[in-house]
Design an enzyme around this catalytic site. Structure first.
Site, short mmCIF file in Angstrom:
data_model
loop_
_atom_site.label_atom_id
_atom_site.label_comp_id
_atom_site.label_asym_id
_atom_site.label_seq_id
_atom_site.Cartn_x
_atom_site.Cartn_y
_atom_site.Cartn_z
CB SER A 270 -5.26 10.72 4.63
OG SER A 270 -6.17 10.63 5.78
CE LYS B 100 -3.84 10.33 13.47
NZ LYS B 100 -2.52 8.86 12.67
N GLY C 197 0.89 -1.01 0.02
CA GLY C 197 -0.11 0.05 -0.33
C GLY C 197 1.00 1.35 -0.10
N GLY D 190 0.67 4.11 -0.86
CA GLY D 190 -0.04 5.85 -1.64
C GLY D 190 0.80 6.75 -0.57
CB ALA D 191 -0.16 10.19 0.60
CG MET D 192 0.05 8.13 5.40
SD MET D 192 1.06 8.90 5.73
CE MET D 192 1.75 8.78 7.21
N GLY D 193 3.03 5.67 2.87
CA GLY D 193 3.77 4.12 2.42
C GLY D 193 4.57 5.15 1.44
N1 LIG Z 1 -1.84 11.14 4.38
C1 LIG Z 1 -1.31 11.07 4.86
O1 LIG Z 1 -1.23 12.22 5.83
C2 LIG Z 1 -1.83 10.25 6.82
C3 LIG Z 1 -2.54 9.24 6.55
N2 LIG Z 1 -2.93 8.00 7.32
C4 LIG Z 1 -3.27 6.54 7.23
O2 LIG Z 1 -2.34 5.78 5.92
C5 LIG Z 1 -3.09 4.71 5.72
C6 LIG Z 1 -3.23 5.29 4.09
O3 LIG Z 1 -3.17 6.53 3.49
P1 LIG Z 1 -2.46 7.43 2.97
O4 LIG Z 1 -1.72 7.19 2.44
O5 LIG Z 1 -2.62 8.88 2.88
O6 LIG Z 1 -3.94 6.50 1.15
P2 LIG Z 1 -3.21 7.13 0.10
O7 LIG Z 1 -4.93 7.41 -0.21
O8 LIG Z 1 -2.55 7.77 -0.39
O9 LIG Z 1 -3.37 5.26 -0.70
C7 LIG Z 1 -4.17 4.37 -0.36
C8 LIG Z 1 -4.48 3.71 -1.68
O10 LIG Z 1 -5.10 5.05 -3.08
C9 LIG Z 1 -5.46 4.53 -4.51
N3 LIG Z 1 -5.24 5.73 -5.04
C10 LIG Z 1 -3.91 6.59 -4.05
N4 LIG Z 1 -4.87 7.67 -5.11
C11 LIG Z 1 -5.17 7.57 -6.44
C12 LIG Z 1 -6.06 8.49 -7.57
N5 LIG Z 1 -5.79 9.82 -7.66
N6 LIG Z 1 -6.19 7.43 -8.74
C13 LIG Z 1 -6.36 5.66 -8.25
N7 LIG Z 1 -6.01 5.68 -6.95
C14 LIG Z 1 -5.63 6.04 -6.12
C15 LIG Z 1 -3.58 3.45 -4.36
O11 LIG Z 1 -4.55 1.86 -4.61
P3 LIG Z 1 -5.30 0.99 -4.77
O12 LIG Z 1 -5.20 1.53 -6.50
O13 LIG Z 1 -5.70 -0.30 -3.98
O14 LIG Z 1 -6.42 1.22 -4.64
C16 LIG Z 1 -2.83 3.94 -2.96
O15 LIG Z 1 -2.24 2.67 -2.75
C17 LIG Z 1 -5.13 6.03 5.99
O16 LIG Z 1 -5.58 4.53 6.86
C18 LIG Z 1 -5.11 7.05 6.38
O17 LIG Z 1 -5.73 6.70 7.16
C19 LIG Z 1 -1.71 8.19 8.49
C20 LIG Z 1 -1.68 9.26 8.56
C21 LIG Z 1 -1.01 10.47 7.93
C1 LIG Z 2 -2.09 13.78 9.91
C2 LIG Z 2 -3.19 13.09 9.93
C3 LIG Z 2 -3.29 13.61 11.26
C4 LIG Z 2 -3.84 14.34 10.18
O1 LIG Z 2 -5.43 14.47 10.20
C5 LIG Z 2 -3.80 12.25 9.22
O2 LIG Z 2 -3.82 10.93 10.13
C6 LIG Z 2 -4.45 11.51 8.34
O3 LIG Z 2 -4.20 12.50 7.45
O4 LIG Z 2 -4.77 10.95 7.92
#
Ligand SMILES: NC(=O)C1=CN([C@@H]2O[C@H](COP(=O)(O)OP(=O)(O)OC[C@H]3O[C@@H](n4cnc5c(N)ncnc54)[C@H](OP(=O)(O)O)[C@@H]3O)[C@@H](O)[C@H]2O)C=CC1
Ligand SMILES: CC(C)(CO)C(=O)C(=O)O
Length: 308
Positions: free
Chosen positions: A258, A185, A7, A9-12
């Site tokens: 997110s 959280k 996974g 995406g943004a965080m990964g």
């Molecule tokens: N972003 C943040 O700042 C933070 C996020 N988190 C948590 O971390 C976890 C991961 O979140 P986050 O990294 O934000 O997830 P993302 O939305 O960035 O990524 C998750 C997945 O969504 C799909 N995806 C993302 N963007 C697109 C797009 N534009 N078009 C098509 N598919 C897309 C991809 O997978 P696929 O192709 O399988 O759909 C991707 O791997 C969540 O539980 C979130 O709540 C925790 C702290 C901060």
């Molecule tokens: C960074 C933070 C704490 C903001 O709510 C978060 O967990 C998210 O964006 O999903």
């Protein structure tokens, strides 16, 4: 360490980048073809403080990797977790630790169901990241990790993972009650993520409104009541202290949460694992949760009008 991010995406991508910079062998796994192609063609685009660089990190679909990994970092959205666990099942064995830091209530139970023999650690993080397009992230602010080993984790493995996260400057802290960390959280996300999504603002902008302060108290008090019934010592004071600290611009403040990013790109949100989870448990337990229920409905309505 040999690490796969399941996974990316943004965080990964953020964690993969930071772990690679500190000397680990990292592979980014994801299911989004354009994202994988962009990373493999040009490198992961990482923008920090307005400066962009392209970083070479291998990216792949889970089905195309067959190596042994010391650690798999799960970073899907809560609703994608089950599918990802099935897609990486061929990579899971007793020697491969799993660490999940995704937001939401219920992830631990899902992993235990699909990876019962794996060394398992779970936690939370206050790092942030923004995925602005395929293969491209913006990294701002600072953060930390709270995590704990759940089962099948040796002392050596726990120490090695902690050291690896610390060397990557990810600021790990071992929690002695990770369920409390997860609920704390989830409560923070049920305020910051849901409110910023409904109000179309950054985290720090929530400070501007008196109405936000009142609504925040309602959400937190309902969390406290449901947590108490579940034996989780989440207090209003602890939740509010955590939420208020995250509003600072050098923490999560200067960031669209997110969930806001999900709605902006026309995708579903994690609402059912945040406010929605409290509303469901409240109903089951006979505890009133009107604020969390209404917020869940409003976010689902927002999803339906913006879904691509
Ligand atoms: N972003 C943040 O700042 C933070 C996020 N988190 C948590 O971390 C976890 C991961 O979140 P986050 O990294 O934000 O997830 P993302 O939305 O960035 O990524 C998750 C997945 O969504 C799909 N995806 C993302 N963007 C697109 C797009 N534009 N078009 C098509 N598919 C897309 C991809 O997978 P696929 O192709 O399988 O759909 C991707 O791997 C969540 O539980 C979130 O709540 C925790 C702290 C901060
Ligand atoms: C960074 C933070 C704490 C903001 O709510 C978060 O967990 C998210 O964006 O999903």
């Amino acid at each position: 360490m040999k690490i796969a991010i399941a996974g990316s995406g943004a965080m990964g991508s953020r964690f993969g980048y930071m772990l690679q910079q500190s000397g680990n062998d990292v592979t980014l796994l994801d299911l989004w073809p354009e994202h994988i192609a962009a990373i493999n063609d040009k490198g992961l685009s990482v923008e920090t403080n307005g400066k962009q660089q392209f970083v070479q990190i291998p990216a792949a679909f889970p089905k195309d990797v067959h190596d042994h990994y010391d650690l798999i970092l799960l970073f899907t959205k809560a609703m994608q977790l089950e599918d990802m666990l099935q897609k990486i099942s061929h990579l899971l064995d007793k020697e491969t630790a799993i660490l999940c830091l995704s937001n939401g209530i219920g992830n631990l139970e899902t992993i235990q169901k699909f990876a019962p023999k794996s060394p398992l650690l779970v936690g939370t993080t206050l790092w942030t990241s923004e995925l602005v397009g395929p293969g491209s992230v913006i990294l701002n602010g600072s953060g930390y990790i709270e995590f704990q080993s759940i089962e099948n984790v040796s002392h050596e493995t726990l120490t090695a993972i902690n050291d690896t996260l610390a060397e990557a400057q990810l600021n790990p802290r071992e929690s002695d009650n990770v369920l409390l960390s997860i609920w704390k959280k989830a409560c923070l996300n049920s305020v910051l993520n849901s409110f910023c999504t409904l109000l179309d603002c950054k985290v720090m902008d929530l400070n501007k409104s008196e109405y936000v302060a009142t609504l925040k108290d309602k959400v937190v008090l309902e969390f406290q009541d449901v947590a108490k019934a579940k034996g989780i010592p989440l207090t209003e004071k602890l939740a509010l202290t955590t939420i208020n600290a995250a509003l600072a611009p050098d923490q999560a403040g200067d960031h669209y949460p997110s969930m806001h990013q999900d709605i902006a790109s026309g995708r579903r949100t994690e609402i059912d694992y945040l406010n929605g989870a409290i509303a469901v448990m409240g109903r089951e337990l006979g505890i009133p949760t009107p604020a969390n229920e209404l917020i869940t409905e409003l976010i689902h309505a927002r999803e339906e009008v913006t879904l691509k």
